[in-house]
Scaffold this active site. Structure first.
Site, PDB file in Angstrom:
ATOM      1  N   ASP A  98       0.855  -1.175   0.000  1.00  0.00           N
ATOM      2  CA  ASP A  98       0.000   0.000   0.000  1.00  0.00           C
ATOM      3  C   ASP A  98       0.898   1.234   0.000  1.00  0.00           C
ATOM      4  O   ASP A  98       1.864   1.308   0.760  1.00  0.00           O
ATOM      5  CB  ASP A  98      -0.849   0.001   1.277  1.00  0.00           C
ATOM      6  CG  ASP A  98      -2.314   0.251   0.997  1.00  0.00           C
ATOM      7  OD1 ASP A  98      -2.618   1.341   0.497  1.00  0.00           O
ATOM      8  OD2 ASP A  98      -3.126  -0.639   1.283  1.00  0.00           O
ATOM      9  N   ASP A 199      -3.213   4.332  -2.356  1.00  0.00           N
ATOM     10  CA  ASP A 199      -4.319   4.832  -1.545  1.00  0.00           C
ATOM     11  C   ASP A 199      -4.828   6.183  -2.061  1.00  0.00           C
ATOM     12  O   ASP A 199      -4.022   7.102  -2.281  1.00  0.00           O
ATOM     13  CB  ASP A 199      -3.785   5.000  -0.113  1.00  0.00           C
ATOM     14  CG  ASP A 199      -4.887   5.210   0.891  1.00  0.00           C
ATOM     15  OD1 ASP A 199      -5.756   4.342   1.001  1.00  0.00           O
ATOM     16  OD2 ASP A 199      -4.869   6.261   1.564  1.00  0.00           O
ATOM     17  N   GLU A 250      -6.410   3.491  -6.064  1.00  0.00           N
ATOM     18  CA  GLU A 250      -7.731   3.644  -5.445  1.00  0.00           C
ATOM     19  C   GLU A 250      -8.252   5.002  -5.891  1.00  0.00           C
ATOM     20  O   GLU A 250      -7.692   6.030  -5.510  1.00  0.00           O
ATOM     21  CB  GLU A 250      -7.616   3.568  -3.919  1.00  0.00           C
ATOM     22  CG  GLU A 250      -8.987   3.512  -3.273  1.00  0.00           C
ATOM     23  CD  GLU A 250      -8.975   3.834  -1.787  1.00  0.00           C
ATOM     24  OE1 GLU A 250      -9.851   3.345  -1.071  1.00  0.00           O
ATOM     25  OE2 GLU A 250      -8.091   4.606  -1.330  1.00  0.00           O
ATOM     26  N   HIS A 314     -11.041  -4.061   2.989  1.00  0.00           N
ATOM     27  CA  HIS A 314     -11.004  -3.696   4.409  1.00  0.00           C
ATOM     28  C   HIS A 314     -11.877  -2.478   4.716  1.00  0.00           C
ATOM     29  O   HIS A 314     -12.047  -2.132   5.878  1.00  0.00           O
ATOM     30  CB  HIS A 314      -9.561  -3.428   4.818  1.00  0.00           C
ATOM     31  CG  HIS A 314      -8.985  -2.239   4.114  1.00  0.00           C
ATOM     32  ND1 HIS A 314      -8.760  -2.229   2.747  1.00  0.00           N
ATOM     33  CD2 HIS A 314      -8.650  -1.015   4.548  1.00  0.00           C
ATOM     34  CE1 HIS A 314      -8.294  -1.056   2.391  1.00  0.00           C
ATOM     35  NE2 HIS A 314      -8.211  -0.294   3.466  1.00  0.00           N
ATOM     36  N   ASP A 315     -12.375  -1.780   3.697  1.00  0.00           N
ATOM     37  CA  ASP A 315     -13.254  -0.620   3.911  1.00  0.00           C
ATOM     38  C   ASP A 315     -14.707  -0.933   3.611  1.00  0.00           C
ATOM     39  O   ASP A 315     -15.579  -0.104   3.879  1.00  0.00           O
ATOM     40  CB  ASP A 315     -12.865   0.537   2.976  1.00  0.00           C
ATOM     41  CG  ASP A 315     -11.497   1.109   3.272  1.00  0.00           C
ATOM     42  OD1 ASP A 315     -11.092   1.117   4.448  1.00  0.00           O
ATOM     43  OD2 ASP A 315     -10.831   1.553   2.314  1.00  0.00           O
TER      44      ASP A 315
HETATM   45  C1  GLC Z   1      -8.312   4.504   1.840  1.00  0.00           C
HETATM   46  C2  GLC Z   1      -8.076   3.300   2.701  1.00  0.00           C
HETATM   47  C3  GLC Z   1      -8.786   3.500   4.002  1.00  0.00           C
HETATM   48  C4  GLC Z   1      -8.210   4.712   4.668  1.00  0.00           C
HETATM   49  C5  GLC Z   1      -8.244   5.935   3.749  1.00  0.00           C
HETATM   50  C6  GLC Z   1      -7.345   7.018   4.247  1.00  0.00           C
HETATM   51  O1  GLC Z   1      -9.628   4.667   1.475  1.00  0.00           O
HETATM   52  O2  GLC Z   1      -8.456   2.143   2.037  1.00  0.00           O
HETATM   53  O3  GLC Z   1      -8.720   2.380   4.838  1.00  0.00           O
HETATM   54  O4  GLC Z   1      -8.911   5.008   5.827  1.00  0.00           O
HETATM   55  O5  GLC Z   1      -7.812   5.637   2.453  1.00  0.00           O
HETATM   56  O6  GLC Z   1      -6.006   6.672   4.050  1.00  0.00           O
END
Ligand code: GLC
Length: 550
Positions: A98, A199, A250, A314-315
């Protein structure tokens, strides 16, 4: 279309803190991943994505980094990571890490310097603004807080944070920041990792002048702003293009048109992306919408860039709970969703536990939860005077902790995850749903996933085949075709708890076929000749193959 190793890969996401605890401190760790590598290998995946394990105060479970070049104590140490990396490579798999570079922790030395005075050379590494009449510089809301701005009482300016106040955003306009991040990326790549999951990478560029939003609740103003593609092209030129690696961004708040700009093969930015049209727009299964999203991304991106397929991580709450049926048809619907994700165009991602059909969770009290997004929202709503129980109920389905409970390895205490006290309670259903049970049962969800991954290695149609939806308006049926060279796959999915009889496509009915994979027993005839009518049981999924003579 260019063929590449990563287009053909299946990725397994390891949320290490909930995967396996090797030292009894209640947290999963890198050595735990190492100890369970044979299990991951048995599933057959190609790439492991590890959630962040950098040094971090851990306010947002590692997404608040205080040192990009050190390993968080809970996770282990650098030597253990090197050992893990080598072991993964030895087993013929790859690792992506990540990359969290939109923000750091407020405890990162860069931020402490930046905050220390208006004149500090690192002041400009973050985004500082004066308030307006003792109010924040604008009306934006952050993902996790009512405002994107927090005032530093010492220097009397506000700093910007897209997420929690403990996660200040870096100022990507600053060349030194970019150079430092690129250097850090190279150092991990030089260690031998195989790429990054990036991320919220389309948040790096901010809106010029930070104007007030008409509707501050609609936070898409945080993403996809002018300048972002320059940053990513620079990153590609300076770092990524020097290595044979994969990158998945992402990328919230994009559609196929804006999403393509990040992954177009001619643009030299990223390889593939996670978009959030499904996760953000579909709290529960909405098949017409899902079909529409699949079609628009296929039309927009196929043969130009590369899409990814996922329904949970995980989200995002476990898919069998959100989009299947985690009760009577748990096994069937978990398999159906797997068969769907692996036969749609794009790279499939498996989130740990998905392969055994793990479900979301419902704890009794907000105190049992850990998710900063959920807890902050709870506080905010209760402070407005709303009934706490009602707020709690509203937050349950989408709480990120639904997916963060420890991996269920066996029916023993704490599901065999730890010998200590788990950092988060185990899902109470671990006695029925666990790895040991899944591996012992040839008809478990696990073996369907194993089979799907194996099939991808032998059948390029799963990767490179084109896509046609044959079921518009015919919900709860989802039926589509993939075709590559002389091979056609027909995928029929019954997204419901009722049996469903559907006509086979005229052109294929009565043709010789082979049932490649399914989630119920199908009698011999219907496995070799495509019946005129398909009688599908609740949540039944079937994949038929047709091969024509060239
Ligand atoms: C992304 C991650 C998440 C995190 C956010 C801030 O969406 O997947 O878990 O809280 O970024 O870094």
């Amino acid at each position: 279309m260019k063929k590449t190793w990563w287009k053909e890969a299946v990725v397994y996401q390891v949320y290490w803190r909930s995967f396996y605890d090797s030292n009894g401190d209640g947290y999963g760790d890198l050595r735990g991943v190492l100890e369970k590598l044979d299990y991951i290998k048995k599933l057959g995946v190609d790439v492991i994505w590890l959630n962040p394990f950098y040094e971090s105060p851990d306010r947002d479970n590692g997404y608040d980094i205080s040192d990009y070049e050190a390993v968080m104590e809970k996770a282990g140490d650098l030597d253990t990571f090197k050992e893990l990396l080598e072991a993964i490579h030895d087993k013929g798999m790859k690792v992506i890490m990540d990359l969290v570079v939109n923000h750091t922790s407020d405890q990162h030395p860069w931020f402490l310097d930046s905050k220390s005075s208006k004149d500090h050379p690192k002041r400009d590494w973050y985004i500082w603004k004066e308030g307006k009449n003792d109010r924040p510089p604008n009306n934006w809301r952050s993902y996790f807080e009512p405002s994107t701005w927090t005032k530093d009482e010492e220097t009397e300016e506000y700093y910007f944070h897209s997420f929690a106040k403990e996660q200040p955003d870096l100022n990507w306009e600053n060349t030194d920041v970019r150079q430092e991040i690129f250097r850090m990326m190279r150092s991990w790549l030089d260690l031998g990792i195989d790429g990054f999951r990036m991320d919220v990478i389309n948040l790096l560029a901010k809106q010029e002048g930070f104007p007030d939003a008409d509707n501050p609740e609609q936070i898409s103003y945080l993403a996809d702003n002018p300048g972002i593609h320059d940053y990513l092209q620079e990153m590609n030129r300076e770092v990524l293009s020097q290595y044979d690696v994969m990158t998945v961004g992402e990328i919230p708040f994009v559609n196929p048109e804006t999403g393509l700009l990040y992954v177009h093969e001619d643009r030299d930015e990223l390889n593939t992306l996670f978009h959030f049209q499904v996760a953000d727009e579909m709290p529960v299964m909405d098949l017409p919408k899902y079909k529409e999203i699949q079609e628009s991304w296929y039309k927009g991106v196929f043969e130009k860039g590369w899409n990814s397929q996922f329904l949970n991580n995980h989200d995002h709450t476990r898919q069998v709970t959100r989009y299947g049926n985690d009760d009577q048809y748990r096994t069937e619907s978990a398999k159906l969703l797997g068969i769907m994700l692996h036969t749609l165009p794009g790279m499939p991602y498996i989130y740990q536990g998905e392969e055994i059909g793990m479900t979301g969770v419902r704890f009794d009290s907000i105190d049992d939860y850990n998710d900063i997004a959920m807890k902050n929202k709870y506080k905010e709503e209760v402070a407005k005077g709303r009934n706490p129980e009602e707020v709690f109920e509203d937050l349950l389905l989408l709480s990120r902790d639904n997916s963060r409970t420890p991996m269920q390895w066996n029916g023993k205490e704490h599901a065999g995850f730890t010998e200590g006290t788990p950092w988060m309670k185990v899902n109470p259903n671990y006695q029925e749903i666990n790895v040991e049970q899944a591996l012992d049962d040839q008809s478990s969800v696990f073996y369907t996933y194993q089979n799907l991954i194996e099939l991808r290695k032998e059948h390029p149609v799963m990767v490179y085949g084109d896509y046609e939806d044959l079921s518009k308006g015919k919900e709860p049926l989802y039926m589509y075709k993939r075709t590559y060279k002389n091979t056609t796959w027909l995928i029929a999915l019954n997204h419901s708890e009722q049996a469903l009889s559907v006509k086979s496509p005229k052109t294929l009915a009565g043709e010789a076929t082979r049932l490649v994979i399914g989630n119920y027993k199908v009698d011999a005839e219907a496995r070799s000749i495509l019946p005129e009518t398909l009688d599908l049981k609740p949540y039944e999924a079937r994949v038929y193959e047709f091969v024509s003579a060239d």
